[in-house]
Design a protein around this motif. Structure first.
Motif, PDB file in Angstrom:
ATOM      1  N   GLN A 210       0.837  -1.204   0.000  1.00 49.86           N
ATOM      2  CA  GLN A 210       0.000   0.000   0.000  1.00 49.86           C
ATOM      3  C   GLN A 210       0.871   1.252   0.000  1.00 49.86           C
ATOM      4  O   GLN A 210       2.008   1.243   0.469  1.00 49.86           O
ATOM      5  CB  GLN A 210      -0.875   0.036   1.257  1.00 49.86           C
ATOM      6  CG  GLN A 210      -1.705  -1.203   1.500  1.00 49.86           C
ATOM      7  CD  GLN A 210      -2.834  -1.317   0.490  1.00 49.86           C
ATOM      8  OE1 GLN A 210      -3.538  -0.344   0.228  1.00 49.86           O
ATOM      9  NE2 GLN A 210      -2.979  -2.503  -0.096  1.00 49.86           N
ATOM     10  N   LEU A 211       0.260   2.337  -0.483  1.00 49.44           N
ATOM     11  CA  LEU A 211       0.989   3.616  -0.487  1.00 49.44           C
ATOM     12  C   LEU A 211       1.445   4.009   0.909  1.00 49.44           C
ATOM     13  O   LEU A 211       2.573   4.442   1.114  1.00 49.44           O
ATOM     14  CB  LEU A 211       0.093   4.731  -1.046  1.00 49.44           C
ATOM     15  CG  LEU A 211      -0.040   4.806  -2.568  1.00 49.44           C
ATOM     16  CD1 LEU A 211      -1.077   5.861  -2.928  1.00 49.44           C
ATOM     17  CD2 LEU A 211       1.299   5.134  -3.225  1.00 49.44           C
ATOM     18  N   ASN A 212       0.546   3.853   1.898  1.00 49.21           N
ATOM     19  CA  ASN A 212       0.927   4.334   3.233  1.00 49.21           C
ATOM     20  C   ASN A 212       2.097   3.533   3.808  1.00 49.21           C
ATOM     21  O   ASN A 212       2.858   4.037   4.635  1.00 49.21           O
ATOM     22  CB  ASN A 212      -0.270   4.375   4.184  1.00 49.21           C
ATOM     23  CG  ASN A 212      -0.883   3.014   4.396  1.00 49.21           C
ATOM     24  OD1 ASN A 212      -0.377   2.015   3.874  1.00 49.21           O
ATOM     25  ND2 ASN A 212      -1.954   2.962   5.151  1.00 49.21           N
ATOM     26  N   GLU A 213       2.278   2.275   3.338  1.00 51.78           N
ATOM     27  CA  GLU A 213       3.446   1.512   3.787  1.00 51.78           C
ATOM     28  C   GLU A 213       4.730   2.084   3.173  1.00 51.78           C
ATOM     29  O   GLU A 213       5.769   2.149   3.832  1.00 51.78           O
ATOM     30  CB  GLU A 213       3.278   0.039   3.422  1.00 51.78           C
ATOM     31  CG  GLU A 213       2.146  -0.623   4.201  1.00 51.78           C
ATOM     32  CD  GLU A 213       1.769  -1.998   3.661  1.00 51.78           C
ATOM     33  OE1 GLU A 213       1.361  -2.835   4.471  1.00 51.78           O
ATOM     34  OE2 GLU A 213       1.889  -2.229   2.431  1.00 51.78           O
ATOM     35  N   ILE A 214       4.628   2.504   1.946  1.00 51.26           N
ATOM     36  CA  ILE A 214       5.780   3.159   1.298  1.00 51.26           C
ATOM     37  C   ILE A 214       6.097   4.463   2.035  1.00 51.26           C
ATOM     38  O   ILE A 214       7.248   4.754   2.382  1.00 51.26           O
ATOM     39  CB  ILE A 214       5.474   3.436  -0.191  1.00 51.26           C
ATOM     40  CG1 ILE A 214       5.249   2.116  -0.930  1.00 51.26           C
ATOM     41  CG2 ILE A 214       6.593   4.244  -0.833  1.00 51.26           C
ATOM     42  CD1 ILE A 214       4.771   2.282  -2.369  1.00 51.26           C
ATOM     43  N   TYR A 215       5.042   5.242   2.299  1.00 56.45           N
ATOM     44  CA  TYR A 215       5.255   6.535   2.972  1.00 56.45           C
ATOM     45  C   TYR A 215       5.872   6.335   4.361  1.00 56.45           C
ATOM     46  O   TYR A 215       6.799   7.044   4.751  1.00 56.45           O
ATOM     47  CB  TYR A 215       3.925   7.290   3.142  1.00 56.45           C
ATOM     48  CG  TYR A 215       3.216   7.645   1.856  1.00 56.45           C
ATOM     49  CD1 TYR A 215       3.907   7.715   0.644  1.00 56.45           C
ATOM     50  CD2 TYR A 215       1.851   7.935   1.843  1.00 56.45           C
ATOM     51  CE1 TYR A 215       3.250   8.045  -0.541  1.00 56.45           C
ATOM     52  CE2 TYR A 215       1.189   8.269   0.674  1.00 56.45           C
ATOM     53  CZ  TYR A 215       1.884   8.312  -0.514  1.00 56.45           C
ATOM     54  OH  TYR A 215       1.234   8.649  -1.677  1.00 56.45           O
ATOM     55  N   THR A 216       5.329   5.365   5.092  1.00 56.43           N
ATOM     56  CA  THR A 216       5.831   5.140   6.452  1.00 56.43           C
ATOM     57  C   THR A 216       7.317   4.782   6.419  1.00 56.43           C
ATOM     58  O   THR A 216       8.114   5.299   7.208  1.00 56.43           O
ATOM     59  CB  THR A 216       5.045   4.017   7.140  1.00 56.43           C
ATOM     60  OG1 THR A 216       3.674   4.398   7.186  1.00 56.43           O
ATOM     61  CG2 THR A 216       5.544   3.768   8.556  1.00 56.43           C
ATOM     62  N   SER A 217       7.686   3.902   5.493  1.00 57.94           N
ATOM     63  CA  SER A 217       9.082   3.466   5.436  1.00 57.94           C
ATOM     64  C   SER A 217      10.007   4.626   5.080  1.00 57.94           C
ATOM     65  O   SER A 217      11.057   4.812   5.699  1.00 57.94           O
ATOM     66  CB  SER A 217       9.245   2.354   4.393  1.00 57.94           C
ATOM     67  OG  SER A 217       8.388   1.294   4.701  1.00 57.94           O
ATOM     68  N   LEU A 218       9.600   5.400   4.087  1.00 55.79           N
ATOM     69  CA  LEU A 218      10.443   6.543   3.708  1.00 55.79           C
ATOM     70  C   LEU A 218      10.535   7.548   4.853  1.00 55.79           C
ATOM     71  O   LEU A 218      11.604   8.105   5.126  1.00 55.79           O
ATOM     72  CB  LEU A 218       9.875   7.222   2.456  1.00 55.79           C
ATOM     73  CG  LEU A 218      10.206   6.534   1.122  1.00 55.79           C
ATOM     74  CD1 LEU A 218       9.371   7.145  -0.003  1.00 55.79           C
ATOM     75  CD2 LEU A 218      11.694   6.655   0.798  1.00 55.79           C
ATOM     76  N   ALA A 219       9.425   7.763   5.543  1.00 55.91           N
ATOM     77  CA  ALA A 219       9.446   8.680   6.693  1.00 55.91           C
ATOM     78  C   ALA A 219      10.369   8.132   7.774  1.00 55.91           C
ATOM     79  O   ALA A 219      11.150   8.867   8.378  1.00 55.91           O
ATOM     80  CB  ALA A 219       8.036   8.872   7.242  1.00 55.91           C
ATOM     81  N   ALA A 220      10.282   6.809   7.993  1.00 54.58           N
ATOM     82  CA  ALA A 220      11.099   6.190   9.039  1.00 54.58           C
ATOM     83  C   ALA A 220      12.582   6.389   8.762  1.00 54.58           C
ATOM     84  O   ALA A 220      13.354   6.733   9.657  1.00 54.58           O
ATOM     85  CB  ALA A 220      10.775   4.697   9.121  1.00 54.58           C
ATOM     86  N   PHE A 221      12.971   6.189   7.516  1.00 50.79           N
ATOM     87  CA  PHE A 221      14.390   6.359   7.194  1.00 50.79           C
ATOM     88  C   PHE A 221      14.820   7.817   7.360  1.00 50.79           C
ATOM     89  O   PHE A 221      15.835   8.115   7.992  1.00 50.79           O
ATOM     90  CB  PHE A 221      14.685   5.892   5.764  1.00 50.79           C
ATOM     91  CG  PHE A 221      16.085   6.217   5.336  1.00 50.79           C
ATOM     92  CD1 PHE A 221      17.169   5.585   5.950  1.00 50.79           C
ATOM     93  CD2 PHE A 221      16.336   7.168   4.359  1.00 50.79           C
ATOM     94  CE1 PHE A 221      18.480   5.890   5.578  1.00 50.79           C
ATOM     95  CE2 PHE A 221      17.639   7.481   3.990  1.00 50.79           C
ATOM     96  CZ  PHE A 221      18.715   6.842   4.600  1.00 50.79           C
ATOM     97  N   GLN A 222      14.041   8.723   6.806  1.00 45.54           N
ATOM     98  CA  GLN A 222      14.429  10.139   6.898  1.00 45.54           C
ATOM     99  C   GLN A 222      14.488  10.598   8.354  1.00 45.54           C
ATOM    100  O   GLN A 222      15.356  11.382   8.734  1.00 45.54           O
ATOM    101  CB  GLN A 222      13.453  11.000   6.107  1.00 45.54           C
ATOM    102  CG  GLN A 222      13.517  10.733   4.606  1.00 45.54           C
ATOM    103  CD  GLN A 222      12.495  11.551   3.849  1.00 45.54           C
ATOM    104  OE1 GLN A 222      12.661  12.753   3.693  1.00 45.54           O
ATOM    105  NE2 GLN A 222      11.427  10.917   3.407  1.00 45.54           N
TER     106      GLN A 222
END
Lengths: 401, 513
Positions: A210-222
């Motif tokens: 899902q999109l929100n899983e992509i967003y969460t992961s990118l947010a987590a890394f940043q």
């Protein structure tokens, strides 16, 4: 391109299976050269894993209080509230996504194209290059310590990393992807499916990424990019030998009410997270960037930009929202050249009251630069993945387009 | 005639003998006759209640004599020390990034230790530590501030004589629990005393004159401004919200028992500064501050207005901040003596008064938004714009003796375990982790090598000696405090390695579901 990828990927999947078999049989967990290793189960430096598999920030500024919980003050003041609590797996998955050009429409740009680890998570350009090398309007902001920021983009139009990243991801001028195409691409890469399953163990295995899983992961890394161990920090924690005399002089000029730098670039983060109209010039006679006037729909904020943190500022030249100054020296000099001196004719900007005429000497400007360079710390710089699930090269390597 | 001459000569001779005798008797004891450190015994009798303000110093006394440097003494000082500065001129910028340092001038026969910025140096004193005391200095000709604090709780700034030190005289910022008293300040281009983004501060018994702003309480809460002599400034007493600052409110401010007299100075504030917009002749200005109480002041001879109460939209239309609430709410005006104000109104107030067919400014002028404000004895004064003010619900503020906190604000208490953990994850984790090689060796190796020997780790932190060819040499981490070094050494030895490994593999979690 994708077809070729699928071919490679099926090959990889096959080999992966083979290796998993070998691994299970021999109990030998050595990494294969051809596959992405499993996700890191340790938190990145600066974070401690808790019982809930969350990475919680840990740093020496937690020894101090902060007035009114704002995270602003002097040397021994606590930081603002941080966005933490991501799992190590989310963070590590975010690292792969961050560097993966497969996130862009044409598969040629990643987040790291404009936010390169070796350039202070900026890109060394006055204004960034977007889709088809289109010259964009603003400089790429550094991502160091972005977990502490409440507003994102130069004009503050996003209030979370998740909201922010959808700007560049889906902008025609930048990564030029669409949500549907992004999902289609990611879901076609079996290795990503595996990694998302690992990062989000509670998810339904059969449902697509899902999109929100992509967003969460990118947010987590940043949000894991922490820089709080500079020479300055050593001084702040009480080791006064960390700075030499010239740097200390610079620090005192920085915080004095003559130069007033610290009034907006307030320690410990070196930003007070407010918006300020300072009237810095656009390069080459380009029209004035209205800045926060647009998202805030407020004329009084015409030309206002978010006060950026100065941590690792040495690494992120050129400076200001449109990169008009190529060195720190030119940048600090701007502040002593007169209130509103670079405001274009016909513009009536509400220049911030701290912009005045401090009449700093050349000697003082040099010391300010000395001090700014003590804010450099890249000791927690993350590794660029050697291989990506997409099979593409991490885009920091395909630079200099 | 002759006898008169003899008498004079005899008198002179006696005087000379007396001087010599005096020198003989008292000369050698000069050093001992220096007044005691006033921090030991300082008494302040206020109107409401007398209070004794003791600033403990528990360490050594460091003396600074003419010709040497105050900063050098600060470098030597440890928390708890008292630095005593003797008369002489010191042209330097003193910065104090330590806790619990007292710096005290010693005034001898009217000679002050004087910090002279010569209009070249930015600030006389900068501090960031908690528990700072600065007293008995004459401070002149700086460009920025006489005394500026950035953070730093529990401060005491008193008995200083400050002339023309640039933008501000005394300027604590981001501090909690402070006392500013018995200072005399003049010729400051912005506020002589500026309490900025602070909490729990008393400003008492100061004289401020010939400044643009006398005393300014800005974006601060719980402040008492009492018994000050505020005269001949552009604006006398100010309680403000300045928009655009990260701390957005001003409330709970008492302005009590002050003389606010003849504040008619030309405004010489820097263009663009907030105070540059203050009309001369302003006695008290309340802008956007809430719950301000104005009580028992003598407010006379201010040519524009005695008291101005205004919202941000009208008072400071230059800046805008959607997060600053701009109305002055619940202002309380109790008994004040007011006469002879408004003799020569200027600017908008003059224009507004002319619409009322009046050429004088009022004692009290309110304009713009705000609700819930009250006043005692409304008919006593000449007023404008306070029709909505109801009768005050309180008689006085005698119950409020001080706004400072009953006890000093404590430092954040951190246990040794926490300190060790913060240091490990916040610093060491950049190179060391359990179960994997980063830049340095895995943490469990450190454990093995230094089993039961935290001092061994501390020694290595101070002076690393590389044990392995395949690892880079560790830079010394000797900048960590002694406490932090031992705490982190003990923490490293206490890490449960098995637990560390178990945490590393949450796969069992996955299979459990």
């Amino acid at each position: 391109m994708i077809n070729k990828d699928i071919l490679i990927k099926s090959g990889i999947s096959g080999m992966l299976l083979f290796f998993i078999l070998i691994t299970l049989l021999s109990n030998n967990s050595s990494d294969s050269l051809n596959s992405v290793p499993g996700l890191n189960a340790n938190c990145p430096p600066g974070f401690k894993l808790n019982e809930q598999n969350e990475c919680k920030a840990q740093n020496l500024y937690m020894l101090y209080d902060s007035p009114n919980n704002k995270g602003l003050g002097g040397l021994q003041t606590g930081l603002p509230e941080i966005r933490d609590g991501f799992s190590p797996q989310e963070i590590d998955l975010g690292r792969y996504l961050f560097f993966d050009p497969v996130l862009s429409g044409a598969g040629d740009m990643s987040c790291a194209s404009c936010h390169q680890p070796d350039k202070g998570f900026s890109d060394g350009l006055a204004t960034s290059l977007g889709n088809n090398n289109l010259k964009l309007k603003r400089a790429a902001p550094s991502l160091w310590n972005v977990a502490y920021l409440r507003k994102l983009f130069w004009d503050g139009r996003a209030s979370s990393l998740e909201e922010q990243m959808q700007g560049p991801l889906f902008s025609k001028e930048e990564m030029n992807n669409s949500p549907a195409h992004l999902l289609e691409t990611i879901n076609s890469i079996s290795e990503y499916k595996k990694l998302f399953q690992e990062a989000f163990p509670d998810r339904n295995k059969r449902s697509p990424i899902q999109l929100n899983e992509i967003y969460t992961s990118l947010a987590a890394f940043q949000a894991s990019l922490i820089s709080l161990n500079s020479k300055y920090d050593r001084y702040a924690h009480g080791y006064h030998e960390a700075l030499n005399e010239k740097e200390k002089e610079g620090m005192n000029i920085f915080r004095s009410f003559v130069a007033r730098c610290a009034e907006c670039h307030t320690p410990p983060l070196f930003t007070n997270q407010e918006f300020a109209v300072i009237g810095s010039p656009e390069p080459n006679g380009l029209p004035l960037d209205p800045g926060a006037e647009i998202p805030a729909q407020d004329k009084t904020l015409r030309g206002a930009f978010k006060v950026p943190s100065l941590r690792n500022i040495e690494k992120t030249a050129p400076y200001m929202h449109s990169g008009n100054f190529s060195t720190l020296r030119e940048t600090v000099e701007f502040y002593t050249q007169g209130r509103g001196h670079a405001v274009p004719e016909g513009e009536d900007l509400r220049i911030h009251w701290h912009i005045w005429e401090p009449n700093l000497t050349n000697y003082e400007l040099d010391r300010l630069v000395d001090f700014l360079k003590t804010l450099t710390d890249e000791s927690f710089k993350p590794k660029v993945p050697e291989r990506l699930p997409s099979g593409l090269k991490p885009s920091v390597y395909i630079l200099s387009k | 005639m002759k006898s008169t001459l003899l008498k004079i000569l005899a008198g002179l001779a006696l005087l000379v003998i007396g001087v010599f005798a005096g020198k003989f008797l008292f000369g050698s004891s000069g050093a001992e006759s220096v007044p005691l450190p006033s921090t030991l015994n300082y008494r302040n009798a206020g109107i409401s209640e007398s209070s004794t303000e003791i600033k403990d110093f528990t360490g050594n006394v460091i003396e600074v004599k003419k010709g040497s440097s105050i900063q050098e003494a600060v470098k030597k000082a440890q928390p708890g020390d008292l630095i005593r500065v003797f008369p002489g001129t010191y042209s330097e910028n003193v910065y104090i990034d330590k806790d619990n340092i007292s710096i005290q001038g010693v005034v001898i026969e009217g000679k002050w230790p004087t910090l002279d910025g010569k209009k070249e140096i930015n600030d006389a004193f900068l501090y960031s530590g908690n528990g700072i005391l600065i007293e008995n200095f004459k401070i002149i000709n700086y460009k920025g501030n006489a005394i500026m604090g950035q953070a730093g709780n529990n401060f005491i700034i008193r008995n200083n004589w400050i002339i023309d030190t640039g933008v501000y005289g005394i300027f604590p910022q981001y501090g909690k629990n402070g006392l500013i008293e018995h200072n005399v300040l003049s010729k400051i281009a912005d506020a002589a005393i500026y309490v900025g983004m602070c909490d729990n501060v008393d400003v008492r018994h100061n004289e401020v004159f010939d400044n643009v702003a006398g005393i300014e309480i800005e974006n601060s809460r719980h402040c008492l401004v009492e018994n000050n002599y505020v005269h001949d400034n552009t604006g006398g007493l100010l309680a403000f919200v300045t928009p655009g600052l990260p701390i957005k409110t001003t409330f709970d401010v008492i302005l009590r028992n002050n003389f606010v007299v003849n504040n008619n100075h030309e405004n010489f504030g820097a263009p663009g500064s907030t105070v540059s917009g203050i009309p001369k002749g302003t006695g008290i200005l309340i802008m956007a501050a809430d719950d301000a109480i104005i009580e028992n002041n003598i407010i006379t001879g201010n040519n524009n207005t005695g008291i101005t109460i205004v919202d941000l939209a009208n008072g400071d239309p230059k800046a805008n901040d959607p997060n600053s609430e701009g109305n002055p709410d619940r202002v309380v005006i109790l008994d004040n003596i007011m006469y002879d104000n408004g003799n020569d109104p200027i600017g908008e107030i003059k224009a507004i008064m002319l619409t009322k067919m009046q050429t004088k400014g009022p004692d009290i002028f309110a304009f713009g938004g705000g609700k819930g404000s009250t006043i005692r004895d409304k008919n006593k004064y000449r007023t404008f714009g306070i029709d909505s003010y109801g009768p005050a619900q309180i008689m006085d503020t005698r119950d409020v003796v001080t706004m400072r906190t009953p006890e000093p604000v404590p430092d954040r208490a951190v246990s040794k375990e926490e300190l060790g953990e913060l240091t490990y994850y916040g610093v060491c984790a950049g190179c060391h982790a359990v179960g994997s090689r980063l830049i340095g060796v895995p943490t469990e190796w450190i454990q093995m090598i230094h089993k039961d020997n935290p001092q061994g780790i501390v020694d290595y932190i101070n002076k690393p000696k590389n044990l392995r060819d395949d690892y880079p040499e560790m830079p010394p981490q000797d900048y960590l405090s002694e406490e932090a070094k031992m705490a982190v050494a003990e923490f490293i030895l206490s890490i449960d390695i098995d637990e560390g490994f178990k945490k590393k593999v949450p796969l069992d979690k996955i299979t459990a579901k």
